[in-house]
Design an enzyme around this catalytic site. Structure first.
Site, mmCIF file in Angstrom:
data_model
loop_
_atom_site.group_PDB
_atom_site.id
_atom_site.type_symbol
_atom_site.label_atom_id
_atom_site.label_comp_id
_atom_site.label_asym_id
_atom_site.label_seq_id
_atom_site.Cartn_x
_atom_site.Cartn_y
_atom_site.Cartn_z
ATOM 1 N N THR A 172 0.841 -1.191 0.000
ATOM 2 C CA THR A 172 0.000 0.000 0.000
ATOM 3 C C THR A 172 0.878 1.243 0.000
ATOM 4 O OG1 THR A 172 -1.784 -1.119 1.198
ATOM 5 C CG2 THR A 172 -1.804 1.277 1.223
ATOM 6 N N PHE A 174 1.126 5.223 0.766
ATOM 7 C CA PHE A 174 0.527 6.257 1.606
ATOM 8 C C PHE A 174 1.127 7.620 1.261
ATOM 9 C CE2 PHE A 174 0.094 2.370 4.006
ATOM 10 C CZ PHE A 174 -1.103 2.491 4.699
#
Length: 277
Positions: A172, A174
């Site tokens: 992921t 960010f």
């Protein structure tokens, strides 16, 4: 008093893990929603926001590109977290005792092989860290939770197995956001610039708008389109490019882009994470 960094979810969430990795000297501030994260920074309750924008398995995070342009915040950094999934249980519980695991619905299919092998049934929960917290409070001996190793440490649970995901590439991305813009050149890697734009209603506007980046040798590493205001005719674009707004080639490309757009807004300039290298 330590500065604070806000994130969406419970303590022990993967967003919390991103905070701990990118800003270890900041106090994490859990928030219920992405809007709450942004508002915490805008109101001064937190100094920074940690917001997920995309995942290698599930694509972009829903609503994030809708929230960023009007957030009033600026991107100052990026962080990548490899989503390592662990099977957590209460103290003293062994793997053969676990019959059910609870986790967010998107996490369970990622461990299908492990769960099938051990004949463990998955059960959906609102979020992973919350499932871990509920497990610790329940004292259950036949139920586990799928979450991060940080969640195990946060709630005093045992890690019965770690890295149980079927594929080891789930990551992921960010964005770290602040009330204050930072245009300084920093970090040991190249700079990135993120912006949103809408093209003018003329033939081949997008093609012409993108031409400036090609002719000036500016690398566009991300380009996404999405609907705004619930209208199919209102398309907004989000882009990441390599370079700083003060670079001559970037300046020329952005000037050409501006000619073909009805709206152009820079969201931030920040050092590229080493995960990109």
């Amino acid at each position: 008093m330590a500065p604070k960094i806000a994130f969406q979810g419970e303590l022990g969430a993967y967003s919390h893990e991103a905070c701990a990795a990118a800003r270890p000297d900041y106090e994490p501030l859990p928030c219920a929603t992405f809007e709450d994260v942004i508002e915490a920074v805008r109101q001064g309750k937190a100094d920074l926001a940690m917001l997920p924008v995309e995942n290698t398995t599930y694509g972009r995070v829903a609503d994030m590109h809708r929230l960023l342009p009007d957030s009033g915040l600026h991107i100052i950094d990026e962080a990548f977290v490899r989503v390592r999934i662990a099977l957590l249980a209460n103290k003293g519980v062994t793997l053969d005792q676990i019959k059910t695991v609870r986790a967010h619905l998107v996490l369970i299919p990622q461990c299908r092989g492990f769960l099938s092998k051990h004949k463990i049934r998955g059960e959906a929960a609102a979020d992973n860290a919350g499932a871990a917290a509920e497990l610790a409070a329940s004292g259950a001996t036949d139920t586990g939770a799928l979450a991060s190793p940080l969640a195990a440490k946060t709630y005093g649970l045992d890690v019965l197995a770690d890295g149980i995901e079927d594929h080891d590439t789930n990551t992921t991305r960010f964005l770290v956001m602040s009330r204050d813009e930072d245009l300084t050149r920093r970090g040991d890697n190249h700079m990135l610039t993120s912006f949103i734009f809408r093209v003018r209603n003329i033939p081949a506007a997008l093609y012409k708008a993108m031409g400036g980046f090609a002719t000036n040798g500016v690398n566009m590493v991300k380009l996404e389109s999405y609907m705004v205001d619930g209208e199919f005719t209102a398309t907004q674009f989000y882009a990441d490019i390599t370079g700083h707004p003060d670079d001559p080639d970037v300046q020329r490309a952005m000037e050409e882009l501006a000619y073909f757009t009805s709206e152009l807004k820079i969201l931030g300039t920040y050092p590229a994470a080493f995960a990109r290298s």
